[in-house]
Design a protein around this motif. Structure first.
Motif, short mmCIF file in Angstrom:
data_model
loop_
_atom_site.label_atom_id
_atom_site.label_comp_id
_atom_site.label_asym_id
_atom_site.label_seq_id
_atom_site.Cartn_x
_atom_site.Cartn_y
_atom_site.Cartn_z
N LYS A 326 0.86 -1.17 0.00
CA LYS A 326 0.00 0.00 0.00
C LYS A 326 0.90 1.23 0.00
N VAL A 327 0.70 2.13 -0.96
CA VAL A 327 1.47 3.37 -0.90
C VAL A 327 0.86 4.28 0.17
N LYS A 328 1.66 5.25 0.60
CA LYS A 328 1.17 6.16 1.64
C LYS A 328 0.57 7.39 0.99
N SER A 329 -0.47 7.92 1.62
CA SER A 329 -0.99 9.21 1.15
C SER A 329 0.04 10.28 1.53
N ASN A 330 -0.11 11.46 0.97
CA ASN A 330 0.81 12.56 1.34
C ASN A 330 0.77 12.80 2.84
N GLY A 331 -0.45 12.81 3.36
CA GLY A 331 -0.62 13.08 4.79
C GLY A 331 0.06 12.01 5.62
N GLN A 332 -0.08 10.76 5.21
CA GLN A 332 0.52 9.67 5.99
C GLN A 332 2.04 9.76 5.98
N GLN A 333 2.63 10.11 4.83
CA GLN A 333 4.10 10.19 4.77
C GLN A 333 4.62 11.26 5.74
N LEU A 334 3.91 12.39 5.79
CA LEU A 334 4.36 13.47 6.68
C LEU A 334 4.07 13.13 8.14
N LEU A 335 2.87 12.57 8.35
CA LEU A 335 2.51 12.21 9.73
C LEU A 335 3.49 11.17 10.28
N GLU A 336 3.87 10.22 9.44
CA GLU A 336 4.82 9.18 9.88
C GLU A 336 6.09 9.83 10.44
N ALA A 337 6.60 10.81 9.71
CA ALA A 337 7.84 11.47 10.14
C ALA A 337 7.61 12.24 11.45
N VAL A 338 6.55 13.03 11.47
CA VAL A 338 6.29 13.88 12.66
C VAL A 338 6.03 13.01 13.89
N LYS A 339 5.36 11.90 13.65
CA LYS A 339 5.04 10.97 14.73
C LYS A 339 6.33 10.43 15.38
N MET A 340 7.27 10.03 14.57
CA MET A 340 8.51 9.48 15.12
C MET A 340 9.25 10.57 15.92
N VAL A 341 9.23 11.77 15.39
CA VAL A 341 9.89 12.88 16.08
C VAL A 341 9.18 13.16 17.41
N ALA A 342 7.86 13.19 17.37
CA ALA A 342 7.09 13.48 18.59
C ALA A 342 7.41 12.48 19.69
N HIS A 343 7.74 11.25 19.31
CA HIS A 343 8.00 10.21 20.31
C HIS A 343 9.49 10.04 20.60
N THR A 376 8.33 14.00 -8.56
CA THR A 376 7.47 12.87 -8.20
C THR A 376 6.79 13.21 -6.87
N ARG A 377 5.69 12.53 -6.62
CA ARG A 377 4.95 12.79 -5.38
C ARG A 377 5.84 12.46 -4.17
N VAL A 378 6.52 11.31 -4.25
CA VAL A 378 7.35 10.90 -3.11
C VAL A 378 8.45 11.92 -2.85
N PHE A 379 9.13 12.35 -3.89
CA PHE A 379 10.22 13.32 -3.73
C PHE A 379 9.69 14.60 -3.08
N GLN A 380 8.55 15.04 -3.56
CA GLN A 380 7.98 16.28 -3.02
C GLN A 380 7.65 16.13 -1.53
N ASN A 381 7.13 14.97 -1.18
CA ASN A 381 6.81 14.74 0.24
C ASN A 381 8.08 14.71 1.09
N VAL A 382 9.10 14.04 0.57
CA VAL A 382 10.37 13.97 1.31
C VAL A 382 10.91 15.39 1.51
N SER A 383 10.82 16.17 0.47
CA SER A 383 11.33 17.52 0.55
C SER A 383 10.55 18.33 1.61
N LYS A 384 9.25 18.07 1.71
CA LYS A 384 8.45 18.76 2.75
C LYS A 384 8.87 18.32 4.15
N VAL A 385 9.14 17.03 4.30
CA VAL A 385 9.61 16.55 5.62
C VAL A 385 10.90 17.30 5.98
#
Ligand code: GLA
Length: 689
Positions: A326-343, A376-385
């Motif tokens: 399953k690919v991740k939605s944009n929101g999930q990719q960012l949330l995944e990163a923020v979640k790990m940081v928050a914890h 690409t969508r993934v690259f753009q998301n990574v760049s936002k992270v």
């Protein structure tokens, strides 16, 4: 709470980057320059190099080629990046096994593994260790002073076991050290059973699952301990070689709840803990976010709350470990990163930077796709992270404060998998992690942060400590629990508490053993089990349940029949011939209280119990705000600074109302009052002056 010292003292920033294999592109060096351009566009500042590069770095025995690494260390630094350098022991070159076949790993069928995939070596082999020493020292000597270097990544995901004669011999030595005499070993392993008595250490073989001796639980458990210890020993030899020339911090990338090794013993040797976190978003946003939280809290607990490094995560899909991708939605990719940081993570690193053209991982998610460009969508998301992480310098080194701890003990899990499965209660016992996760969930849903700790950690700083299925119990742990409760702590323990000692010998005189019956004020008379209905032909139609505070909760597995002494039952069984018997007990002990939950339940009852405790003890969420359910709040703090992470872990919009004015760390704006978070949306706030 003080901040921890930054993981990389020379570079006190969030790391963003990941595994980079420039050697795969040595015939097209123009790709390297493109990588540098893309690294900046992706807001990345780190590359992890050298993992699995041994055949490139030492193409023939004693002949080294550092040309690619030299070039890229320089290029990365010139482009503003830093490097974590790996030792290459995770996969050996062909020449090594051709010349020294003793380095081959022998599998659990006692068959030599030839090339296989990776992790194809014997950890005991003196030749392998010597060759690793040479390559590690050569690397450390060469790059110790390079300005790009910030740390060391030892090997890659140590794992598996080798059953060769060299390892068997080491195991025998390890046992001799532990038991002193064969008589003592026989006693501790209960070997009169089925004529398993050993006359000498020489007769002991590793418990190979299909061809070896596997019914002696003490042997099985000691073998697991040995495999973990020999791997730690191998890692220590790697550290020694690196340390001979470099004082940069060292780590190895671990695999979360992987059951082959006891990571707490690894953590002691490492400057910082790091983990490869591959959440499975196919389980849904809510569940996955919580799973990330649990795993991250476990990682943070490895070094007493010190922030950890997320060494790998997947940009896009992870090809391993599941049968659909399953690919991740944009929101999930960012949330995944923020979640790990928050914890507690102080980085977001990926596997992998660029997709290779061939072989096993060519379709694995990467920052740079085969397509090769940045749109690409993934690259753009990574760049936002990356953009987010660049604004979090203040968070580096901050910790998480928790009033609640859940213990997670790998040795217990090993013993349960052996004893519960082959000895009795369930043919596919997988209850340990489930039980811990159910308690985690109970606190999580009320936004009460939890630490996930080991038995060796300090309990006294927590208001509540949860011990799930503590089947193995030493006398010293039993004393520690008593002291904790005596001093005012609230302890929750579950079914199968203190059944056996550290070599899996059952306690005599009643369970809980190890002198714990007075702490819980009860005795377990029998262990009943309603097995997993999915196991063909074995299921027992479970008509039993537990009634607690006016509601009924179905059982999901084990149900103990308990005889109370001083304990007071707060929940009762409703069915079977023991209907009306107590199932959940409370016992006052010194200034504190011990709860005993004698049954398996999917989690609703744990939630009800925890709600009562939260009210009784006045436990608080990290922020005093009102929010819809599905919003998770965590706080990282240190040296008087506070960072609040408010995360919508659902696929719908959620509302929150703030209690005061905060500053949005990402935009710099003041925020107060009612806020709406889109699905997977988050806010990172501060009230720092
Ligand atoms: C692990 C390894 C990586 C890569 C990824 C793929 O985490 O460390 O080398 O194989 O899995 O998900």
């Amino acid at each position: 709470m003080n901040k921890f010292k930054p993981t990389f003292p020379d570079y006190p920033h969030f790391l963003h980057g990941g595994d980079y294999n420039p050697e795969q592109w040595r015939d097209t060096p123009e790709i390297w320059d493109e990588d540098m351009r893309l690294m900046k566009l992706a807001n990345c500042n780190e590359m992890t190099m050298g993992i699995f590069s041994w055949a490139e770095l030492e193409p023939q025995e004693g002949v080294f080629d550092f040309s690619v690494l030299d070039t890229l260390m320089d290029k990365i630094y010139q482009n503003g990046g830093r490097v974590i350098l790996a030792t290459p022991s995770g996969a050996r070159p062909h020449w090594l096994a051709d010349k020294y076949p003793e380095v081959l790993r022998k599998n659990e069928d006692f068959v030599n593994e030839h090339f296989r995939t990776r992790h194809n070596h014997c950890p005991s082999s003196p030749v392998y260790r010597e060759k690793v020493r040479i390559i590690n020292e050569t690397l450390a000597r060469r790059y110790a002073g390079h300005p790009a270097l910030i740390g060391w990544h030892l090997s890659n995901e140590y794992g598996g076991a080798c059953y060769c004669e060299q390892c068997a011999e080491k195991f025998r030595e390890w046992l001799k050290q532990k038991y002193g005499s064969i008589e003592e070993l026989n006693r501790r392993w209960w070997t009169r059973f089925w004529s398993h008595r050993c006359d000498s250490f020489a007769q002991i073989e590793p418990p190979m699952p299909r061809v070896g001796e596997t019914c002696v639980h003490g042997l099985n458990l000691d073998w697991k301990r040995f495999v973990s210890d020999i791997t730690v020993d191998f890692m220590k030899a790697e550290i020694k070689a690196v340390r001979a020339f470099s004082d940069k911090p060292v780590t190895t990338n671990c695999m979360g709840f992987y059951q082959g090794l006891n990571y707490r013993d690894f953590a002691k040797e490492l400057d910082f803990f790091s983990n490869d976190t591959y959440p499975f978003w196919g389980a849904g946003t809510k569940q996955t976010a919580e799973d990330i939280g649990f795993l991250s809290d476990y990682c943070r607990g490895m070094k007493q709350g010190q922030p950890f490094i997320t060494m790998e995560s997947a940009p896009g899909i992870n090809i391993g470990g599941m049968n659909f991708k399953k690919v991740k939605s944009n929101g999930q990719q960012l949330l995944e990163a923020v979640k790990m940081v928050a914890h507690g993570s102080d980085s977001i690193l990926y596997f992998q930077w660029r997709k290779g053209r061939g072989a096993w991982e060519k379709f694995h998610g990467a920052v740079v796709d085969h397509y090769g460009k940045e749109d690409t969508r993934v690259f753009q998301n990574v760049s936002k992270v990356g953009e987010i992480l660049q604004k979090l310098d203040g968070v580096v080194g901050t910790g998480v404060k928790s009033d609640v701890a859940i213990t997670f003990d790998m040795e217990t899990l090993w013993a349960l998998n052996g004893s519960a499965a082959t000895g009795g209660w369930s043919d596919d016992y997988n209850g340990y992690r489930k039980c811990a996760a159910a308690f985690y969930n109970a606190f999580y849903e009320s936004n009460i942060p939890t630490d996930v700790i080991g038995y060796e950690d300090d309990f006294s700083k927590y208001k509540v400590v949860v011990l799930t299925v503590p089947y193995l119990m030493t006398k010293s742990l039993a004393d520690k629990l008593k002291n904790y409760v005596k001093g005012g702590g609230i302890l929750i323990s579950t079914y199968l508490t203190a059944v056996a000692d550290s070599t899996d010998l059952c306690y005599l005189g009643g369970v809980p053993g190890a002198g714990l019956s007075d702490l819980f004020g009860l005795r377990v008379d029998e262990v009943d089990s309603y097995q997993n209905p999915s196991v063909d032909g074995l299921h027992h139609n479970c008509k039993n349940a537990v009634s607690y505070s006016g509601k009924t909760y179905p059982l999901s597995g084990i149900a103990e029949i308990i005889v109370p002494q001083t304990a007071h039952a707060v929940a009762h069984y409703t069915g079977d011939f023991y209907a009306g018997n107590g199932a959940l007990f409370e016992n006052s002990f010194g200034a504190g209280k011990a709860y005993y939950m004698g049954f398996e339940q999917e989690g609703e009852l744990q939630k009800a119990l925890v709600k009562t405790l939260i009210a009784e003890l006045g436990l608080n969420a990290p922020m005093n705000i009102t929010c819809d359910s599905g919003v998770c709040i965590r706080k990282r703090e240190g040296d008087g600074e506070n960072y609040y992470f408010v995360m919508n872990e659902s696929d719908e919009e959620k509302n929150i109302t703030l209690d005061k004015t905060y500053r949005n760390v990402l935009t710099g704006e003041a925020v107060s009052g009612k806020q709406t978070l889109p699905d997977c949306g988050f806010l990172i706030l501060t009230d720092n002056k």
